[in-house]
Design an enzyme around this catalytic site. Structure first.
Site, PDB file in Angstrom:
ATOM      1  CE  LYS A   1     -33.176 -13.531 -85.876  1.00  0.00           C
ATOM      2  NZ  LYS A   1     -33.783 -12.634 -84.896  1.00  0.00           N
TER       3      LYS A   1
ATOM      4  CE  LYS B   1     -26.994 -15.765 -79.106  1.00  0.00           C
ATOM      5  NZ  LYS B   1     -27.353 -14.363 -79.346  1.00  0.00           N
TER       6      LYS B   1
ATOM      7  CE  LYS C   1     -33.893 -12.026 -75.493  1.00  0.00           C
ATOM      8  NZ  LYS C   1     -33.903 -11.574 -76.842  1.00  0.00           N
TER       9      LYS C   1
HETATM   10  P1  ATP Z   1     -33.050 -14.410 -79.690  1.00  0.00           P
HETATM   11  O1  ATP Z   1     -32.964 -15.868 -79.336  1.00  0.00           O
HETATM   12  O2  ATP Z   1     -34.424 -13.841 -79.578  1.00  0.00           O
HETATM   13  O3  ATP Z   1     -32.340 -14.068 -80.971  1.00  0.00           O
HETATM   14  P2  ATP Z   1     -30.877 -13.848 -77.881  1.00  0.00           P
HETATM   15  O4  ATP Z   1     -31.025 -14.510 -76.553  1.00  0.00           O
HETATM   16  O5  ATP Z   1     -29.926 -14.480 -78.846  1.00  0.00           O
HETATM   17  O6  ATP Z   1     -32.285 -13.633 -78.523  1.00  0.00           O
HETATM   18  P3  ATP Z   1     -30.636 -10.991 -78.289  1.00  0.00           P
HETATM   19  O7  ATP Z   1     -31.955 -10.412 -77.938  1.00  0.00           O
HETATM   20  O8  ATP Z   1     -30.275 -11.129 -79.734  1.00  0.00           O
HETATM   21  O9  ATP Z   1     -30.429 -12.396 -77.536  1.00  0.00           O
HETATM   22  O10 ATP Z   1     -29.477 -10.181 -77.580  1.00  0.00           O
HETATM   23  C1  ATP Z   1     -29.620  -9.316 -76.491  1.00  0.00           C
HETATM   24  C2  ATP Z   1     -28.239  -9.045 -75.955  1.00  0.00           C
HETATM   25  O11 ATP Z   1     -27.764 -10.184 -75.222  1.00  0.00           O
HETATM   26  C3  ATP Z   1     -27.184  -8.760 -77.026  1.00  0.00           C
HETATM   27  O12 ATP Z   1     -26.325  -7.725 -76.570  1.00  0.00           O
HETATM   28  C4  ATP Z   1     -26.432 -10.065 -77.153  1.00  0.00           C
HETATM   29  O13 ATP Z   1     -25.108  -9.889 -77.579  1.00  0.00           O
HETATM   30  C5  ATP Z   1     -26.493 -10.588 -75.711  1.00  0.00           C
HETATM   31  N1  ATP Z   1     -26.459 -12.048 -75.691  1.00  0.00           N
HETATM   32  C6  ATP Z   1     -27.415 -12.865 -76.179  1.00  0.00           C
HETATM   33  N2  ATP Z   1     -27.115 -14.161 -75.951  1.00  0.00           N
HETATM   34  C7  ATP Z   1     -25.923 -14.161 -75.306  1.00  0.00           C
HETATM   35  C8  ATP Z   1     -25.061 -15.197 -74.817  1.00  0.00           C
HETATM   36  N3  ATP Z   1     -25.394 -16.461 -74.928  1.00  0.00           N
HETATM   37  N4  ATP Z   1     -23.920 -14.847 -74.194  1.00  0.00           N
HETATM   38  C9  ATP Z   1     -23.595 -13.551 -74.059  1.00  0.00           C
HETATM   39  N5  ATP Z   1     -24.344 -12.516 -74.511  1.00  0.00           N
HETATM   40  C10 ATP Z   1     -25.495 -12.810 -75.128  1.00  0.00           C
END
Ligand code: ATP
Ligand code: LTN
Length: 334
Positions: A119, A200, A203
């Site tokens: 990051k 992936k 969000k």
């Molecule tokens: P950001 O984009 O803000 O980093 P994110 O969508 O990648 O957020 P996190 O807030 O880091 O998600 O993760 C919240 C939970 O959701 C964690 O347990 C993570 O493993 C799960 N998660 C996030 N994205 C995925 C995905 N694409 N598939 C499965 N699990 C996910």
């Protein structure tokens, strides 16, 4: 006041950052897992809003996302009678504990965190909180003496750091913390971006076409799925390396229907991608519309405020006790 059922002895704690409306990936990879675990574990489920501010946030949007995430947790099936759902920033003891832990965390160990390296390399003007974030995460966990921390693989290193901090603290000051175990959510459930299935679904992604958000309107969900990147083979077959797009859609079906990969492959033998995508869109829309309907009933309810007030009181009492014990062990005034 809410109490966990007496025959449930093991506990878990986990949280999601309100850094945007949650995605189908968050729902399948994290929330459905929490729902599965809620009958077996005392579950502390929180909104990690103080983690979200380690990168810049628009205050109005953040405020909305926090409440919205609480309502979404419940709408997705996290039962407020079985779980303690709370907002991190409503419990000031997390930050207090974090400071005491910060003074017990070797700088070198914190410098090895790969999420920070990733990051911080993307934006040279990052804030100190981005670096100390894993210590706040350790505080979240250690305040509640939980047995397990369910997280995705990307957070495993932070839970390992938490364990190291706790082991060292216990050695130095005497028994203070339970040492938690990481509980890694299943690999197969990682949902990929619909446009770039090698990335992936996230969000905070910049391309809205690749990401299905739980509050997206139903027509746009259908469009995104119908427009998902596939390949030219025209066979519905699971092969994440050669066919990442189709395999991702199969994974979504498996997670939402409970059918196996081969069930899905058999169902679509000799059929084209259009038919398969329509099926995926139908099941995603069915699941998401039910969540949205429940969400609409919850989001403006006073019950939600009452629940959050009650849970802030419960979790403040628990974390305060741990903070006081830490102060005593470290020789501070109580
Ligand atoms: P950001 O984009 O803000 O980093 P994110 O969508 O990648 O957020 P996190 O807030 O880091 O998600 O993760 C919240 C939970 O959701 C964690 O347990 C993570 O493993 C799960 N998660 C996030 N994205 C995925 C995905 N694409 N598939 C499965 N699990 C996910
Ligand atoms: N860092 C996590 C969210 C999070 C968390 C926690 C998860 C903050 N504190 C404590 C488990 C336990 C994330 O970004 N997914």
């Amino acid at each position: 006041m809410k109490e966990f059922s007496a025959n449930i002895t093991k506990s878990i704690l986990t949280g999601i950052q309100p850094s945007g409306v949650i995605t189908l990936g968050n729902y399948i990879g994290a929330i459905k897992q929490m729902v599965r675990m809620q009958d077996e574990f005392k579950s502390y489920i929180f909104i990690a809003d103080m983690h979200a501010i380690t990168v810049p946030q628009d205050p109005t949007t953040l405020h909305e996302n926090i409440r919205s995430l609480v309502a979404l947790y419940i709408a997705c099936g996290i039962d407020p009678d079985k779980n303690i759902i709370f907002i991190q920033s409503e419990n000031e003891y997390h930050a207090n504990i974090s400071w005491l832990l910060e003074c017990n965390t070797p700088f070198g160990e914190l410098s090895r965190m790969t999420q920070f390296k990733d990051k911080s390399s993307k934006n040279a003007n990052f804030y100190a909180g981005l670096f100390t974030y894993p210590i706040l995460m350790a505080a979240d966990i250690l305040a509640y003496d939980v047995h397990y921390v369910p997280v995705g693989i990307d957070q495993k290193q932070h839970v390992e750091l938490t364990r190291n901090i706790a082991i060292k603290f216990n050695k130095k000051y005497g028994d203070t913390f339970k040492i938690p175990d990481v509980y890694i959510t299943k690999e197969g459930t990682k949902i990929m971006d619909l446009v770039n299935p090698l990335k992936k679904m996230s969000k905070s992604s910049e391309n809205p076409k690749g990401v299905i958000r739980i509050l997206d309107d139903i027509n746009s969900i259908r469009k995104k799925i119908m427009g998902a990147t596939t390949d030219s083979e025209c066979i519905v077959r699971f092969d994440p390396e050669a066919k990442p797009g189709i395999s991702n859609l199969i994974n979504i079906c498996v997670a939402l229907t409970g059918k196996s990969i081969s069930d899905i492959e058999t169902m679509f033998e000799g059929k084209n991608y259009g038919e398969f995508k329509r099926f995926v869109a139908d099941i995603v829309i069915e699941e998401i519309s039910a969540i949205q309907a429940r969400y609409q009933k919850i989001i403006n309810s006073q019950e939600l405020d009452k629940l959050l007030d009650e849970n802030a009181t419960i979790t403040r009492a628990i974390a305060k006790k741990k903070f006081m014990l830490m102060k005593e062990k470290m020789g501070l005034y109580k």
